[in-house]
Design a protein around this motif. Structure first.
Motif, PDB file in Angstrom:
ATOM      1  N   SER A  98     -36.324  33.370 -58.291  1.00 26.60           N
ATOM      2  CA  SER A  98     -35.254  32.921 -59.808  1.00 26.60           C
ATOM      3  C   SER A  98     -33.787  32.360 -59.559  1.00 26.60           C
ATOM      4  N   SER A  99     -33.465  31.806 -60.687  1.00 26.43           N
ATOM      5  CA  SER A  99     -32.596  31.233 -60.383  1.00 26.43           C
ATOM      6  C   SER A  99     -31.846  30.934 -62.085  1.00 26.43           C
ATOM      7  N   GLU A 100     -30.821  30.328 -61.791  1.00 29.38           N
ATOM      8  CA  GLU A 100     -29.933  30.074 -62.840  1.00 29.38           C
ATOM      9  C   GLU A 100     -30.608  29.323 -64.193  1.00 29.38           C
ATOM     10  N   GLU A 117     -34.161  29.124 -64.363  1.00 32.97           N
ATOM     11  CA  GLU A 117     -35.235  29.819 -65.399  1.00 32.97           C
ATOM     12  C   GLU A 117     -34.074  30.770 -66.650  1.00 32.97           C
ATOM     13  N   MET A 118     -33.166  30.843 -66.148  1.00 35.55           N
ATOM     14  CA  MET A 118     -32.172  31.402 -66.938  1.00 35.55           C
ATOM     15  C   MET A 118     -32.248  30.283 -68.608  1.00 35.55           C
ATOM     16  N   LYS A 175     -24.760  32.292 -65.560  1.00 36.76           N
ATOM     17  CA  LYS A 175     -24.493  33.016 -64.166  1.00 36.76           C
ATOM     18  C   LYS A 175     -25.187  33.786 -64.094  1.00 36.76           C
ATOM     19  N   LYS A 176     -26.186  33.521 -63.127  1.00 40.43           N
ATOM     20  CA  LYS A 176     -27.717  34.917 -62.354  1.00 40.43           C
ATOM     21  C   LYS A 176     -26.877  35.945 -61.964  1.00 40.43           C
ATOM     22  N   ASP A 177     -25.597  36.164 -61.459  1.00 40.46           N
ATOM     23  CA  ASP A 177     -25.054  37.854 -61.222  1.00 40.46           C
ATOM     24  C   ASP A 177     -24.253  37.654 -61.800  1.00 40.46           C
ATOM     25  N   ALA A 181     -24.644  36.258 -68.715  1.00 41.36           N
ATOM     26  CA  ALA A 181     -25.293  36.501 -67.620  1.00 41.36           C
ATOM     27  C   ALA A 181     -25.575  37.821 -67.479  1.00 41.36           C
ATOM     28  N   THR A 216     -30.752  38.712 -68.643  1.00 41.25           N
ATOM     29  CA  THR A 216     -31.101  38.457 -67.179  1.00 41.25           C
ATOM     30  C   THR A 216     -32.458  38.096 -66.473  1.00 41.25           C
ATOM     31  N   LEU A 217     -32.378  37.506 -65.254  1.00 43.59           N
ATOM     32  CA  LEU A 217     -33.463  36.813 -65.445  1.00 43.59           C
ATOM     33  C   LEU A 217     -34.955  36.772 -65.403  1.00 43.59           C
ATOM     34  N   SER A 247     -35.834  36.021 -69.157  1.00 38.18           N
ATOM     35  CA  SER A 247     -35.374  34.383 -68.806  1.00 38.18           C
ATOM     36  C   SER A 247     -37.219  34.715 -68.250  1.00 38.18           C
TER      37      SER A 247
END
Length: 263
Positions: free
Chosen positions: A126-128, A130-131, A177-179, A210, A232-233, A236
């Motif tokens: 999972s990464s940005e 996917e968001m 941002k994923k974090d 994020a 959140t991931l 998403s």
């Protein structure tokens, strides 16, 4: 597998029909025009392009430059072909939402069909991205009335993740941002804003998306008038899975009601 070099339109349509019926992958290099109708509309004049039709019903049209297709349709499309006015027409119809991509070719330089075998498991890290895909699929994740105009929009410092307008016509610039988003995300977004202008009488709304914010960054964001929208991931991925199931259900219903057509 079939490979044709400079085929006539009748020969190309015959092989194309066989491949589409067998759910094979088709690649073509052709001089063509491309038109799209659906949520919006677009037209591309004549040019030599790479066309890819896949067995799951997706289609991509590439120019001889850039990594992104100049036009595309996702999986689940129904293909129709015919020859009209000395041109081979390929129409990709997506039933829900109703969208149509029409490719008209007057000259085909290359056509190939493949029955690809690929059973490898796809492991998603999972990464940005996917968001971003989730926001593109469901802009209401950010707010109701948001309309996406572009993504990965090029500006001098880099690429804007999502670019759109809100229900009031204000420009919306989204950094994902994923974090937990910190000072670096704020700085990056501020740099983008230097190269973006709103419509007359409107404003630019910078938004960081994020899961959460890093400690101490909120006062800076408030000072710079940067908004925060939590995503959140997990949310998403759930959104993307729900959208895929909805598209599959709509396609089955549409195919059940539609009259049968032969390519």
């Amino acid at each position: 597998m079939v490979v044709l070099v400079s085929p006539g339109l009748d020969e190309a349509r015959l092989e194309l029909g066989k491949a589409l019926e067998a759910r094979m992958m088709v690649t073509m290099v052709a001089n063509c025009t491309v038109s799209y109708s659906g949520r919006t509309g677009s037209d591309i004049g004549e040019g030599e392009r790479l066309i890819v039709l896949k067995g799951d019903g997706c289609v991509l049209v590439h120019r001889g430059r850039d990594y992104q297709p100049v036009n595309w349709q996702p999986s689940g499309c129904v293909f129709q072909t015919r020859i009209e006015g000395g041109r081979l027409l390929v129409k990709a119809v997506r039933p829900s939402p109703l969208e149509t991509l029409t490719i008209e070719m007057d000259r085909i330089e290359f056509l190939s069909t493949f029955n690809l075998k690929d059973e490898a498991e796809f492991i998603l890290h999972s990464s940005e991205e996917e968001m971003q895909k989730a926001i593109l699929a469901e802009p209401d994740l950010i707010e109701q009335g948001l309309r996406v105009i572009d993504f990965e929009k090029k500006v001098a410092p880099g690429f804007v993740d999502v670019y759109g307008v809100d229900s009031q016509g204000n420009t919306v610039v989204i950094e994902i941002k994923k974090d937990p988003a910190g000072a670096a995300a704020v700085k990056q977004l501020v740099e983008y804003l230097k190269y973006l202008s709103p419509a007359e009488g409107k404003k630019v709304r910078p938004i960081i998306v994020a899961p959460s914010l890093a400690k101490g960054v909120l006062p800076t964001m408030e000072k710079m008038k940067i908004e925060f929208k939590p995503l959140t991931l997990q949310k998403s991925l759930e959104t993307l899975q729900k959208r895929m199931k909805s598209d599959q259900k709509a396609l089955k219903g549409w195919l059940g009601d539609a009259p049968s057509e032969k390519s």
